[in-house]
Write an enzyme that holds these catalytic residues in place. Structure first.
Site, PDB file in Angstrom:
ATOM      1  N   ARG A  56      12.302  -2.682  -3.440  1.00 23.71           N
ATOM      2  CA  ARG A  56      11.589  -1.610  -3.210  1.00 23.71           C
ATOM      3  C   ARG A  56      11.364  -2.005  -5.112  1.00 23.71           C
ATOM      4  NH1 ARG A  56      11.282   3.470  -0.249  1.00 23.71           N
ATOM      5  NH2 ARG A  56       9.931   3.535  -2.093  1.00 23.71           N
ATOM      6  N   VAL A  76       8.499   7.407  -6.107  1.00 27.19           N
ATOM      7  CA  VAL A  76       8.973   7.256  -7.369  1.00 27.19           C
ATOM      8  C   VAL A  76       9.351   6.413  -8.297  1.00 27.19           C
ATOM      9  CG1 VAL A  76      11.036   8.567  -5.244  1.00 27.19           C
ATOM     10  CG2 VAL A  76      10.778   5.529  -5.044  1.00 27.19           C
ATOM     11  N   HIS A 121      10.094  13.518  -6.211  1.00 28.03           N
ATOM     12  CA  HIS A 121      11.670  13.055  -5.205  1.00 28.03           C
ATOM     13  C   HIS A 121      12.073  11.774  -5.689  1.00 28.03           C
ATOM     14  CE1 HIS A 121       8.446  13.814  -1.792  1.00 28.03           C
ATOM     15  NE2 HIS A 121       8.958  14.955  -2.104  1.00 28.03           N
ATOM     16  N   CYS A 168      25.857   8.439  -8.258  1.00 26.54           N
ATOM     17  CA  CYS A 168      26.800   8.135  -8.033  1.00 26.54           C
ATOM     18  C   CYS A 168      26.725   8.696  -6.607  1.00 26.54           C
ATOM     19  CB  CYS A 168      28.610   8.827  -8.367  1.00 26.54           C
ATOM     20  SG  CYS A 168      29.317   8.667  -7.079  1.00 26.54           S
ATOM     21  N   CYS A 216      30.655   3.329  -9.972  1.00 25.95           N
ATOM     22  CA  CYS A 216      29.395   4.916 -10.502  1.00 25.95           C
ATOM     23  C   CYS A 216      31.301   4.464 -11.758  1.00 25.95           C
ATOM     24  CB  CYS A 216      30.872   6.204 -10.144  1.00 25.95           C
ATOM     25  SG  CYS A 216      30.800   7.676 -10.809  1.00 25.95           S
ATOM     26  N   SER A 255      -0.780  12.115   2.214  1.00 22.98           N
ATOM     27  CA  SER A 255      -1.293  12.424   3.283  1.00 22.98           C
ATOM     28  C   SER A 255      -0.712  14.005   3.522  1.00 22.98           C
ATOM     29  CB  SER A 255      -0.213  11.562   4.050  1.00 22.98           C
ATOM     30  OG  SER A 255       1.253  11.778   4.483  1.00 22.98           O
ATOM     31  N   PRO A 262      -8.922   7.818   0.454  1.00 23.52           N
ATOM     32  CA  PRO A 262     -10.080   7.370   0.977  1.00 23.52           C
ATOM     33  C   PRO A 262     -10.204   6.958   3.229  1.00 23.52           C
ATOM     34  CG  PRO A 262      -8.435   6.182   1.205  1.00 23.52           C
ATOM     35  CD  PRO A 262      -8.441   6.697   0.430  1.00 23.52           C
ATOM     36  N   ALA A 313      -8.341   5.407  -5.274  1.00 25.35           N
ATOM     37  CA  ALA A 313      -7.826   5.827  -6.549  1.00 25.35           C
ATOM     38  C   ALA A 313      -8.444   5.495  -7.772  1.00 25.35           C
ATOM     39  CB  ALA A 313      -6.143   6.305  -6.637  1.00 25.35           C
TER      40      ALA A 313
HETATM   41  C1  BV8 Z   1      13.805  19.235   2.115  1.00 23.64           C
HETATM   42  C2  BV8 Z   1      11.540   8.989  -1.593  1.00 23.64           C
HETATM   43  C3  BV8 Z   1      15.134  21.285   2.541  1.00 23.64           C
HETATM   44  C4  BV8 Z   1      12.393   8.319  -0.256  1.00 23.64           C
HETATM   45  C5  BV8 Z   1      10.559  10.697   0.204  1.00 23.64           C
HETATM   46  C6  BV8 Z   1      14.393  18.270   9.910  1.00 23.64           C
HETATM   47  C7  BV8 Z   1      15.561  17.617   9.126  1.00 23.64           C
HETATM   48  C8  BV8 Z   1      15.165  17.997   7.341  1.00 23.64           C
HETATM   49  C9  BV8 Z   1      14.514  17.076   7.209  1.00 23.64           C
HETATM   50  C10 BV8 Z   1      12.991  18.471   7.780  1.00 23.64           C
HETATM   51  C11 BV8 Z   1      13.537  17.681   8.894  1.00 23.64           C
HETATM   52  N1  BV8 Z   1      11.868  18.027   9.387  1.00 23.64           N
HETATM   53  C12 BV8 Z   1      11.279  18.030   8.578  1.00 23.64           C
HETATM   54  C13 BV8 Z   1      11.879  18.448   7.147  1.00 23.64           C
HETATM   55  C14 BV8 Z   1      11.656  18.478   5.978  1.00 23.64           C
HETATM   56  C15 BV8 Z   1      11.435  16.953   5.595  1.00 23.64           C
HETATM   57  C16 BV8 Z   1       9.825  16.735   5.612  1.00 23.64           C
HETATM   58  O1  BV8 Z   1       8.450  17.025   5.341  1.00 23.64           O
HETATM   59  N2  BV8 Z   1       9.577  15.782   7.145  1.00 23.64           N
HETATM   60  C17 BV8 Z   1       7.821  15.197   7.357  1.00 23.64           C
HETATM   61  C18 BV8 Z   1       8.014  14.056   7.056  1.00 23.64           C
HETATM   62  C19 BV8 Z   1       7.947  15.707   8.640  1.00 23.64           C
HETATM   63  N3  BV8 Z   1      11.167  17.434   3.761  1.00 23.64           N
HETATM   64  C20 BV8 Z   1      12.598  16.997   3.861  1.00 23.64           C
HETATM   65  O2  BV8 Z   1      13.622  16.564   4.077  1.00 23.64           O
HETATM   66  C21 BV8 Z   1      12.441  17.289   1.755  1.00 23.64           C
HETATM   67  N4  BV8 Z   1      13.643  18.070   1.664  1.00 23.64           N
HETATM   68  O3  BV8 Z   1      12.882  19.577   2.708  1.00 23.64           O
HETATM   69  O4  BV8 Z   1      14.988  19.854   2.057  1.00 23.64           O
HETATM   70  C22 BV8 Z   1      16.204  20.883   4.137  1.00 23.64           C
HETATM   71  C23 BV8 Z   1      17.943  20.751   3.539  1.00 23.64           C
HETATM   72  C24 BV8 Z   1      18.112  20.448   4.722  1.00 23.64           C
HETATM   73  C25 BV8 Z   1      17.767  20.341   5.900  1.00 23.64           C
HETATM   74  C26 BV8 Z   1      16.175  20.829   6.144  1.00 23.64           C
HETATM   75  C27 BV8 Z   1      15.206  21.055   5.014  1.00 23.64           C
HETATM   76  C28 BV8 Z   1      12.609  15.649   1.138  1.00 23.64           C
HETATM   77  C29 BV8 Z   1      11.065  14.978   1.426  1.00 23.64           C
HETATM   78  C30 BV8 Z   1      11.438  14.199   0.667  1.00 23.64           C
HETATM   79  C31 BV8 Z   1      11.809  12.615   1.501  1.00 23.64           C
HETATM   80  N5  BV8 Z   1      11.858  11.340   0.481  1.00 23.64           N
HETATM   81  N6  BV8 Z   1      10.688   9.519  -0.483  1.00 23.64           N
HETATM   82  C32 BV8 Z   1      12.470   7.096  -0.437  1.00 23.64           C
HETATM   83  O5  BV8 Z   1      10.682   6.934  -1.272  1.00 23.64           O
HETATM   84  O6  BV8 Z   1      12.368   5.952  -0.223  1.00 23.64           O
HETATM   85  S1  BV8 Z   1       9.359  11.224   1.041  1.00 23.64           S
HETATM   86  C33 BV8 Z   1       8.483  10.374   1.038  1.00 23.64           C
HETATM   87  O7  BV8 Z   1       6.926  10.796   1.400  1.00 23.64           O
HETATM   88  C34 BV8 Z   1       7.305   9.521  -0.558  1.00 23.64           C
HETATM   89  O8  BV8 Z   1       8.141  10.700  -1.517  1.00 23.64           O
HETATM   90  C35 BV8 Z   1       6.232   9.995   0.042  1.00 23.64           C
HETATM   91  O9  BV8 Z   1       5.980  10.248  -1.291  1.00 23.64           O
HETATM   92  C36 BV8 Z   1       6.251  11.055   0.454  1.00 23.64           C
HETATM   93  C37 BV8 Z   1       4.897  11.765   0.725  1.00 23.64           C
HETATM   94  O10 BV8 Z   1       3.649  10.587   1.220  1.00 23.64           O
HETATM   95  P1  BV8 Z   1       2.929  10.243   0.332  1.00 23.64           P
HETATM   96  O11 BV8 Z   1       2.781  10.402  -0.834  1.00 23.64           O
HETATM   97  O12 BV8 Z   1       1.471  11.564   0.390  1.00 23.64           O
HETATM   98  O13 BV8 Z   1       1.999   8.538   1.181  1.00 23.64           O
HETATM   99  P2  BV8 Z   1       1.612   8.141   2.871  1.00 23.64           P
HETATM  100  O14 BV8 Z   1       1.820   6.855   3.046  1.00 23.64           O
HETATM  101  O15 BV8 Z   1       2.796   9.209   3.766  1.00 23.64           O
HETATM  102  O16 BV8 Z   1       0.469   8.552   2.474  1.00 23.64           O
HETATM  103  C38 BV8 Z   1      -0.503   8.293   1.407  1.00 23.64           C
HETATM  104  C39 BV8 Z   1      -1.912   8.258   1.567  1.00 23.64           C
HETATM  105  O17 BV8 Z   1      -2.241   7.670   0.200  1.00 23.64           O
HETATM  106  C40 BV8 Z   1      -2.629   7.994   2.694  1.00 23.64           C
HETATM  107  O18 BV8 Z   1      -3.243   9.288   2.631  1.00 23.64           O
HETATM  108  C41 BV8 Z   1      -3.731   7.821   2.608  1.00 23.64           C
HETATM  109  O19 BV8 Z   1      -5.040   7.730   3.173  1.00 23.64           O
HETATM  110  C42 BV8 Z   1      -4.109   7.194   1.461  1.00 23.64           C
HETATM  111  N7  BV8 Z   1      -4.526   5.930   0.203  1.00 23.64           N
HETATM  112  C43 BV8 Z   1      -4.087   4.873   0.359  1.00 23.64           C
HETATM  113  N8  BV8 Z   1      -4.675   3.954  -0.512  1.00 23.64           N
HETATM  114  C44 BV8 Z   1      -5.335   4.341  -0.861  1.00 23.64           C
HETATM  115  C45 BV8 Z   1      -4.647   6.324  -0.859  1.00 23.64           C
HETATM  116  N9  BV8 Z   1      -5.770   7.534  -1.485  1.00 23.64           N
HETATM  117  C46 BV8 Z   1      -5.949   6.657  -2.608  1.00 23.64           C
HETATM  118  N10 BV8 Z   1      -6.310   5.281  -3.299  1.00 23.64           N
HETATM  119  C47 BV8 Z   1      -5.686   4.413  -2.062  1.00 23.64           C
HETATM  120  N11 BV8 Z   1      -5.944   3.470  -2.455  1.00 23.64           N
HETATM  121 ZN    ZN Z   2      31.000   8.946  -9.533  1.00 20.62          ZN
END
Ligand code: BV8
Ligand code: ZN
Length: 252
Positions: A68, A101, A117, A125, A153, A195, A220, A237
């Protein structure tokens, strides 16, 4: 453009731009949840974007993030990133918060980007959590899915992990606090290419709206509009943002 929205843009004092993967889509970076092409449509996030995944198979996870990182390294910011960078010179105050990211906002000229994020370019590390002192070399392996041994590290010899926030991990406290504070203070929030499903980042547009801001979604995948202070601009966008910037610029 709606005259009411234009009036709001022309008088905006503090604009909060909140971006997701959609802002980088036109640079060729896959989003997460777009059907078929999104990363999570092709890979299981639980198998790649969690601490358990890295513990279970560090070379597979590190190799996937290097793939990535290579995609980002080999592309350029698009017109959306550039329009956002331009906006900071037009409005009195701009706060840029991203869930992404990649470093495309910075490479388009935006400064003080708040990364909720984390960042592909700031590994830390897995054992002692310190950020790596040396920058990563340019990524050199184009093969998706190849296993790569993570670097070590320099402090404790532990394996480095991607500097991103995985599911189940807390977001950086300062970045989150700054983002929530900006959401409460801004008078316009532009939500670009997200989203809105990942918590707690997804709360930001709602916090802004409840505090009285005008919220504009650029996506979109248009959704229903809830209030007179909320707009949904149905488009990509890189098409919509340059037009919005003209709206902000006009009569200033
Ligand atoms: C947390 C980094 C407290 C890594 C990412 C069960 C257990 C534990 C946690 C949870 C759980 N259930 C729910 C949760 C909370 C969880 C969560 O929200 N899950 C979701 C999926 C239900 N959140 C977490 O775990 C967060 N931490 O809550 O900590 C905690 C601690 C312990 C225990 C419990 C809670 C951490 C969340 C961060 C995860 N990391 N990324 C990596 O990149 O690999 S998430 C990932 O999603 C990215 O960061 C991304 O940015 C983020 C959001 O996604 P979007 O950016 O919106 O992207 P997506 O594809 O979804 O949408 C794109 C949009 O663009 C679409 O709408 C599309 O139509 C549009 N589009 C497309 N083309 C265009 C466009 N728009 C304009 N122009 C275009 N051309
Ligand atoms: Zn270390």
């Amino acid at each position: 453009m709606d005259q009411g929205l234009l009036d709001v843009l022309q008088n905006a004092k503090h604009v909060l731009v909140f971006t997701g993967a959609g802002v980088s889509a036109e640079s060729g970076i896959p989003t997460f949840r777009d059907a078929l092409v999104g990363l999570w449509a092709r890979f299981d996030p639980a198998a790649l974007a969690t601490r358990e995944a890295f513990r279970r198979d560090p070379t597979f996870v590190w190799g996937w993030y290097e793939w990535r990182r290579m995609q980002v390294y080999n592309t350029q910011p698009n017109l959306a990133h550039q329009a956002i960078a331009e906006l900071s010179a037009i409005v009195p105050k701009l706060t840029l918060v991203t869930q992404n990211v990649d470093d495309l906002h910075e490479r388009a000229g935006s400064t003080e980007v708040i990364h909720l994020h984390g960042s592909l370019n700031k590994p830390r590390c897995f054992a002692c959590a310190r950020f790596a002192t040396d920058p990563l070399p340019p990524p050199d392996d184009p093969t998706e899915g190849r296993h790569l041994e993570p670097p070590r590290c320099s402090h404790c010899g532990g394996k480095l992990r991607p500097g991103v926030v995985w599911f189940g991990e807390n977001l950086p406290a300062q970045a989150l606090a700054q983002s929530f504070a900006a959401a409460k203070d801004c008078d316009v929030l532009l939500s670009v290419g997200t989203s809105g499903v990942v918590e707690p980042a997804a709360q930001i547009p709602d916090i802004a709206w409840r505090a009285g801001a005008t919220v504009v979604h650029i996506n979109p995948d248009a959704k229903c509009v809830r209030t007179p202070r909320e707009f949904w601009l149905d488009g990509r966008a890189s098409e919509v943002l340059p037009l919005l910037v003209q709206g902000f610029r006009s009569s200033r």
